[in-house]
Design an enzyme around this catalytic site. Structure first.
Site, PDB file in Angstrom:
ATOM      1  N   ARG A 147       0.670  -1.236  -0.512  1.00 20.17           N
ATOM      2  CA  ARG A 147      -0.379  -0.106   0.293  1.00 20.17           C
ATOM      3  C   ARG A 147       0.707   1.299  -0.250  1.00 20.17           C
ATOM      4  NH1 ARG A 147      -1.631   0.054   6.758  1.00 20.17           N
ATOM      5  NH2 ARG A 147       0.374  -0.425   7.237  1.00 20.17           N
ATOM      6  N   CYS A 196       2.132   6.998  -7.124  1.00 24.98           N
ATOM      7  CA  CYS A 196       2.908   8.058  -8.583  1.00 24.98           C
ATOM      8  C   CYS A 196       1.973   8.706  -8.474  1.00 24.98           C
ATOM      9  CB  CYS A 196       3.172   7.750  -9.488  1.00 24.98           C
ATOM     10  SG  CYS A 196       3.359   8.627 -10.550  1.00 24.98           S
ATOM     11  N   GLU A 218      -1.555   8.283   5.791  1.00 26.49           N
ATOM     12  CA  GLU A 218      -0.619   8.007   5.964  1.00 26.49           C
ATOM     13  C   GLU A 218       0.142   7.605   4.814  1.00 26.49           C
ATOM     14  OE1 GLU A 218       1.267   4.444   8.337  1.00 26.49           O
ATOM     15  OE2 GLU A 218       0.257   5.556  10.292  1.00 26.49           O
ATOM     16  N   GLU A 245      -4.967   7.365  15.069  1.00 25.63           N
ATOM     17  CA  GLU A 245      -4.665   5.672  15.422  1.00 25.63           C
ATOM     18  C   GLU A 245      -3.738   5.985  16.765  1.00 25.63           C
ATOM     19  OE1 GLU A 245      -2.615   3.759  12.257  1.00 25.63           O
ATOM     20  OE2 GLU A 245      -4.180   4.634  10.764  1.00 25.63           O
TER      21      GLU A 245
HETATM   22  C1  GLA Z   1      -0.896   3.101  10.836  1.00 23.11           C
HETATM   23  C2  GLA Z   1      -2.183   2.635   9.509  1.00 23.11           C
HETATM   24  C3  GLA Z   1      -2.999   1.752   9.850  1.00 23.11           C
HETATM   25  C4  GLA Z   1      -2.033   0.075  10.748  1.00 23.11           C
HETATM   26  C5  GLA Z   1      -1.387   0.963  11.531  1.00 23.11           C
HETATM   27  C6  GLA Z   1      -0.429  -0.394  12.104  1.00 23.11           C
HETATM   28  O1  GLA Z   1      -0.790   3.821  11.493  1.00 23.11           O
HETATM   29  O2  GLA Z   1      -2.295   3.542   9.094  1.00 23.11           O
HETATM   30  O3  GLA Z   1      -3.354   0.876   8.680  1.00 23.11           O
HETATM   31  O4  GLA Z   1      -1.639  -0.330   9.234  1.00 23.11           O
HETATM   32  O5  GLA Z   1       0.003   1.399  11.447  1.00 23.11           O
HETATM   33  O6  GLA Z   1       0.265  -0.111  13.432  1.00 23.11           O
HETATM   34 ZN    ZN Z   2       6.297   8.997 -10.736  1.00 24.93          ZN
END
Ligand code: GLA
Ligand code: ZN
Length: 674
Positions: free
Chosen positions: A123, A127, A162, A320
């Site tokens: 994930r 690009c 993220e 989170e």
């Molecule tokens: C990140 C991601 C989540 C998950 C956590 C696990 O913060 O955003 O989808 O994978 O890590 O700690």
């Molecule tokens: Zn690129």
């Protein structure tokens, strides 16, 4: 306040008037288990969950084949959540893609610095420039916004997940060249700012420039820095592309994206203006044996502080955290009893209006099957973790009056991404530059004495503070020196350190004495040389003048000793050893109505406490040595109420000003502000 800022502020104020409790919920992994989804709702209510984040990685369920859409399940779940009093943060699913998309549009796949495109998988790896991906994302985001933008459960958009990484594909390289053209105008100007005559690296045209990489150029600091700027710009451009798609149909719903701690790949300060709410993901190794819990708390308070300071006029969100363990620490140690409550309330104390988790329920398979969650594979509400979460849910409900209040800290520390990048990339000094650690040390020393500090960029709003600390401000942005001078002239107290003002924003050294860009006058000194020490070496710092204590104490200096010459500044401390014994190590210069202090060496924390104590007193701030392990944060309401969070981060009882705190206990005291 500009129009856009005002609108953003209004959007941010549409969040529910309660502290949010809940987190990432992935019902799409359980659509064949209606019994489990039913249980989820009951357990959520029991745990006082009032919000969940949906759809972070749901693209392959939304659109199992190109052009075939499936939102019925989300309709049902959003309705049911709302009927049960639970709000929804809805993510855009751009953080990961279905296989059909990568198969049909391979240009979406990111290319690494060796020019090799990824194959499909994992994930956070698209690009950012790809027109095909941007179009797919736009269509998907508009669909979500049209369908759910007016759903009463929806309170916040969560852009992607993220955001991070970099792409070296030909398209990104071409956009980089455009970015450089805009920045420098002519190739001559670029050559000058990048100092390319060195090693015969002159460019004749922008077309000759490639992104820096291990298979090519890494020795031009200006290029390296601009590539990082570009990556931030391109990521922000992608992010705002998503925001625009959502705003078209749901203009009043606030937007956020979840930042990753102090992630080095993107300048979060440059991204923040596009967001209505700052949010971040916090996963400290609580209880690790390498440091005390108090120290882990201090570090986390610093990280919360970085987030809070990006929009000091409003709360941020802890997007989170984990109610138990993650699956990726060196050792995934269980949170000891009491730690969940302490650390969750710490987030609130530092300015968060939420405690959210990754995730609600553990999945059965794949990479995160052993990552902690509120509901375990056991599947019940009887676990220690569930009870901890439910207890916290109750506490947060009782604290809903905290919602919306903000920190108003009198001190700020300059923590600047571009400066950080430049220091990290510089070839010189020693390999213990430790910029982040140094900044955090200053923040910690303030906290240990009852003052919380904000962390702001080198071109931030200094005038909101009484004390400004600028550790290792190596790179000066175009207006930084001017702003520092104005801050001091108007009565502010500034403390800078060794390594101040060596280079301009493109890493060209200032000529005519550091600190450059006119700062020599502000501090009343110039620096001639800097000595880097080996780890086993040290020097001493002895205060003099008004700072001289009775006991003639010597404090320890490590890593860096700058050799400075005063031109008007008062000497407040000297080196005790080596050929530069008795040369100034700490100075103070009166400038306008304020003072500019200069600490020429990396002094230990006790010495920092003496200096910061003096400075804080001069600024009229209360400076007191708190009992070890006590952490204090404050939040203020608009109508002048002040909530002081007193937190015991130790496993022993603690007493402070008539207050008794049990181990790991937090007590919130309400008062009128002093
Ligand atoms: C990140 C991601 C989540 C998950 C956590 C696990 O913060 O955003 O989808 O994978 O890590 O700690
Ligand atoms: Zn690129």
């Amino acid at each position: 306040m500009g129009d856009e800022t005002q609108k953003s502020r209004e959007r941010s104020r549409r969040l529910p008037k309660k502290l949010l409790h809940g987190g990432d919920y992935n019902p799409d992994q359980w659509l064949d288990r209606p019994d489990i989804l039913e249980k989820d709702l009951a357990y959520m209510k029991e745990a006082k969950v009032n919000v969940v984040t949906l759809g972070v990685f749901s693209w392959s369920v939304y659109e199992p084949e190109e052009g075939t859409y499936n939102f019925q399940w989300l309709d049902d779940i959003m309705d049911r959540l709302y009927d049960n009093g639970i709000y929804v943060i809805l993510a855009t699913p751009s953080g990961a893609r279905p296989a059909w998309m990568d198969e049909k549009y391979p240009e979406i796949l990111r290319v690494n610095e060796y020019g090799v495109p990824n194959t499909h998988g994992v994930r956070h790896n698209h690009c950012m420039s790809s027109p095909a991906y941007r179009e797919k994302v736009r269509v998907m985001d508009e669909m979500l916004a049209q369908r759910y933008g007016k759903h009463p459960a929806l309170i916040l958009w969560h852009i992607s997940n993220e955001l991070g990484g970099q792409c070296f594909c030909p398209l990104c390289a071409a956009r980089f060249r455009e970015f450089l053209k805009k920045r420098y105008g002519t190739i001559d100007q670029l050559n000058h700012q990048w100092w390319t005559t060195f090693w015969s690296h002159r460019f004749n045209s922008f077309d000759q420039i490639d992104p820096p990489s291990k298979r090519g150029e890494t020795s031009i600091h200006g290029l390296n820095l601009d590539w990082k700027r570009f990556t931030t710009w391109n990521m922000t451009d992608f992010m705002t592309w998503e925001i625009q798609a959502l705003r078209k149909w749901a203009p009043d719903i606030p937007v956020t994206t979840n930042f990753m701690r102090l992630y080095k790949g993107l300048d979060y300060h440059a991204m923040a203006p596009e967001l209505d709410i700052i949010s971040w993901d916090s996963y400290p190794a609580w209880g690790n044996p390498k440091e005390t819990l108090t120290d882990t708390c201090f570090r986390t308070a610093f990280e919360h502080g970085v987030m809070r300071s990006m929009k000091p006029d409003r709360p941020f969100l802890l997007m989170e955290s984990v109610p138990s363990i993650v699956n990726w620490h060196e050792a995934n140690r269980l949170k000891r009893p009491g730690v969940h409550e302490l650390t969750s309330l710490q987030a609130v104390a530092c300015g968060s209006d939420s405690v959210l988790y990754f995730q609600w329920r553990k999945g059965r398979g794949s990479y995160e099957q052993y990552h902690g969650a509120v509901i375990d594979h056991l599947g019940t509400n009887t676990t220690r973790v569930f009870k901890d979460v439910a207890h916290l849910g109750q506490t947060l409900e009782e604290l809903s009056y905290i919602q919306g209040s903000i920190g108003k800290n009198p001190a700020a520390i300059i923590f600047d991404w571009e400066n950080r990048w430049a220091i990290e990339d510089m070839a010189g000094l020693s390999n213990r530059k430790n910029y982040d650690e140094t900044i955090q040390s200053f923040h910690k020393v303030l906290l240990e004495h009852g003052i919380d500090g904000d962390m702001i960029p080198g071109d931030g709003d200094f005038e909101n503070y009484k004390v400004l600390i600028a550790p290792m401000l190596y790179l000066l942005k175009p207006n930084t020196a001017k702003k520092l001078k104005a801050f001091v002239k108007n009565g502010g107290i500034l403390l800078a350190t060794y390594l101040t003002g060596y280079v301009n924003e493109n890493t060209l050294c200032w000529l005519g004495g550091f600190p450059g860009d006119g700062l020599r006058e502000l501090f009343g000194l110039y620096s001639e040389e800097i000595d880097s020490l080996y780890p086993e070496e040290s020097n001493g710092l002895e205060f003099c003048g008004p700072l001289k204590g009775d006991e003639n104490k010597t404090y320890e200096i490590r890593d860096f000793c700058e050799l400075i010459h005063v031109e008007g500044a008062c000497v407040m401390g000297k080196y005790t050893r080596d050929f530069y014994q008795n040369m100034p190590a700490l100075t103070k210069n009166t400038y306008g109505k304020g003072q500019a202090w200069y600490l020429a060496a990396r002094a230990d924390e006790p010495a920092m406490a003496v200096i910061l104590g003096k400075i804080s007193q001069e600024a009229g701030l209360l400076w007191e040595t708190l009992p070890k392990g006590l952490e204090i944060h404050r939040r203020y309401t608009e109508d002048g109420r002040c909530f002081t969070f007193n937190m015991n981060t130790t496993n022993a009882p603690l007493h402070y000003r008539g207050l008794s705190l049990d181990p790991l206990e937090t007590k919130i005291i309400e008062s009128k502000p002093e």
